[in-house]
Design a protein around this motif. Sequence first.
Motif, short mmCIF file in Angstrom:
data_model
loop_
_atom_site.label_atom_id
_atom_site.label_comp_id
_atom_site.label_asym_id
_atom_site.label_seq_id
_atom_site.Cartn_x
_atom_site.Cartn_y
_atom_site.Cartn_z
N LEU A 1 27.80 27.30 -6.95
CA LEU A 1 26.42 26.77 -6.52
C LEU A 1 25.76 27.64 -6.04
N PHE A 2 26.23 28.75 -4.93
CA PHE A 2 25.68 29.53 -4.46
C PHE A 2 25.08 30.70 -5.17
N VAL A 3 26.22 31.13 -5.86
CA VAL A 3 25.97 32.25 -6.74
C VAL A 3 24.97 32.10 -7.81
N LEU A 4 25.09 30.88 -8.57
CA LEU A 4 24.17 30.60 -9.86
C LEU A 4 22.72 30.02 -9.09
N GLY A 5 22.82 29.65 -7.99
CA GLY A 5 21.41 29.28 -7.55
C GLY A 5 20.85 30.48 -7.30
N SER A 6 21.35 31.47 -6.52
CA SER A 6 20.94 32.55 -6.12
C SER A 6 20.30 33.47 -7.58
N VAL A 7 21.18 33.71 -8.44
CA VAL A 7 21.00 34.47 -9.58
C VAL A 7 19.92 33.64 -10.32
N SER A 8 19.87 32.24 -10.68
CA SER A 8 18.94 31.75 -11.13
C SER A 8 17.58 31.68 -10.65
N LEU A 9 17.35 31.73 -9.37
CA LEU A 9 16.17 31.95 -8.73
C LEU A 9 15.43 33.41 -8.96
N ILE A 10 16.52 34.28 -8.93
CA ILE A 10 15.98 35.69 -8.97
C ILE A 10 15.50 35.67 -10.75
N SER A 11 16.46 35.32 -11.41
CA SER A 11 16.11 35.78 -13.07
C SER A 11 14.88 34.92 -13.41
N VAL A 12 14.97 33.59 -12.90
CA VAL A 12 13.60 32.93 -13.55
C VAL A 12 12.26 33.55 -12.92
N GLY A 13 12.75 33.92 -11.62
CA GLY A 13 11.32 34.51 -10.87
C GLY A 13 10.90 35.71 -11.62
N ILE A 14 11.75 36.68 -12.24
CA ILE A 14 11.54 37.94 -12.82
C ILE A 14 10.99 37.25 -14.15
N TYR A 15 11.42 36.44 -14.92
CA TYR A 15 10.89 35.84 -16.22
C TYR A 15 9.64 35.42 -16.16
N LEU A 16 9.20 34.57 -14.75
CA LEU A 16 7.88 34.09 -14.61
C LEU A 16 6.73 35.37 -14.65
N TYR A 17 7.48 36.09 -13.81
CA TYR A 17 6.43 37.34 -13.55
C TYR A 17 6.13 38.15 -14.74
N LEU A 18 6.99 38.42 -15.58
CA LEU A 18 6.90 39.11 -16.75
C LEU A 18 5.78 38.21 -17.58
N ALA A 19 6.13 37.21 -17.84
CA ALA A 19 5.31 36.32 -18.51
C ALA A 19 3.75 36.42 -18.18
N GLN A 20 3.42 36.85 -17.25
CA GLN A 20 1.99 37.17 -17.08
C GLN A 20 1.30 38.24 -17.26
N ILE A 21 2.21 39.30 -17.70
CA ILE A 21 1.67 40.54 -18.25
C ILE A 21 1.46 40.49 -19.70
N ASN A 22 1.20 41.68 -20.23
CA ASN A 22 0.85 41.97 -21.67
C ASN A 22 2.35 41.73 -22.29
N ILE A 23 2.20 40.94 -23.52
CA ILE A 23 3.32 40.59 -24.07
C ILE A 23 4.31 41.57 -24.55
N ALA A 24 3.56 42.67 -25.04
CA ALA A 24 4.51 43.88 -25.65
C ALA A 24 4.92 44.45 -24.43
N LEU A 25 4.41 44.72 -23.40
CA LEU A 25 5.15 45.15 -22.17
C LEU A 25 6.23 44.42 -21.51
N ASN A 26 6.12 43.10 -21.58
CA ASN A 26 6.87 42.18 -21.17
C ASN A 26 8.36 42.13 -22.05
N ILE A 27 8.23 42.28 -23.47
CA ILE A 27 9.34 42.52 -24.39
C ILE A 27 9.98 43.86 -23.97
N ILE A 28 9.13 44.94 -23.39
CA ILE A 28 10.04 46.18 -23.60
C ILE A 28 10.62 46.26 -22.22
N ILE A 29 10.26 45.81 -20.99
CA ILE A 29 10.74 45.55 -19.94
C ILE A 29 11.96 44.53 -19.71
N SER A 30 11.78 43.46 -20.49
CA SER A 30 13.01 42.22 -20.82
C SER A 30 14.11 43.01 -21.36
#
Length: 301
Positions: A54-83
């Motif tokens: 629970l600790f590891v998945l909670g921490s990793v999920s919080l970070i990964s979803v945060g990155i995903y949501l942040y990248l979703a706000q930028i240009n889609i081409a740049l989003n795909i490249i960074i992702s």
Amino acid sequence: MTNILTALLAYFIDRLFGEFKFIKHPVIIIGGLITFFEERFYKNTVFRGLLLVLFVLGSVSLISVGIYLYLAQINIALNIIISSFLASMFLAHRMLYDSVKEVLVSQNKKEVISMLVSRDTAQMNESDIYKASIETYAENLSDGVIAPLFYLTLFGLPGIIIYKAVNTMDSMVGYRNKKYENYGKVAAKLDDIANYIPARITAVLIMFLFKQKDIFSFYKDGQKHDSPNAGYPITAMALGLGISLGGDTYYFGELKKKPYFGEGTKEIKEADVKKALSIRNKTDVTVLTLLTLAFVFIKLL
């Protein structure tokens, strides 16, 4: 469609560059989380193991979803490249291939294989070393390539990161020994669930690449393995090479009775390892082709 494009580019980046030495590998960071929890809260009980998950998945999920949501706000081409760049760090075909190939050219084969497997290597003869190399390549073709790609395609960047967190927990604590028998049980079971479909996809892929007529014949021996997943790609590789893998093996100083997988010779040679590694290019072409076709199909819908 974005996930498929990301998977295509990530796979291509891994093929070209492999690991990026100038960046701390994210799996090391995940391993640090596991160690952090263990050093403070370890107790060999299933409940403490559940808390670890629970600790590891909670921490990793919080970070990964945060990155995903942040990248979703930028240009889609740049989003795909960074992702794609980030996702490629969780794919390991080039590293796996290079690591197993190193066994063939190294002057100290035991030292090299000891870095790839958890079994005891001190008493290994040359055939044992080559057998371990092939089993490692087959099993990790699932865990390190097909499974992360599967979850990247389905769930995007969070999918591949969370999968690798599950896989890393299993590799660190999912052992049946005195220290981890109970503590690692939840992590091991979760890894079994996560790899159920990818392991079988990998086995079918191996059988296809070796042009085996009965493409599902790996089931007979594959189900004999203690793991509900590892036996299938290992058996598929054995059948493709015309050899027998598995057999009694030493772990942590104790002999573990294991069945054989495949129907051929038990004396494994250097040529068998080379033949196993020879499917690397075919694997990459097949995966990239399937992803491209999936992208085109969705585009046409």
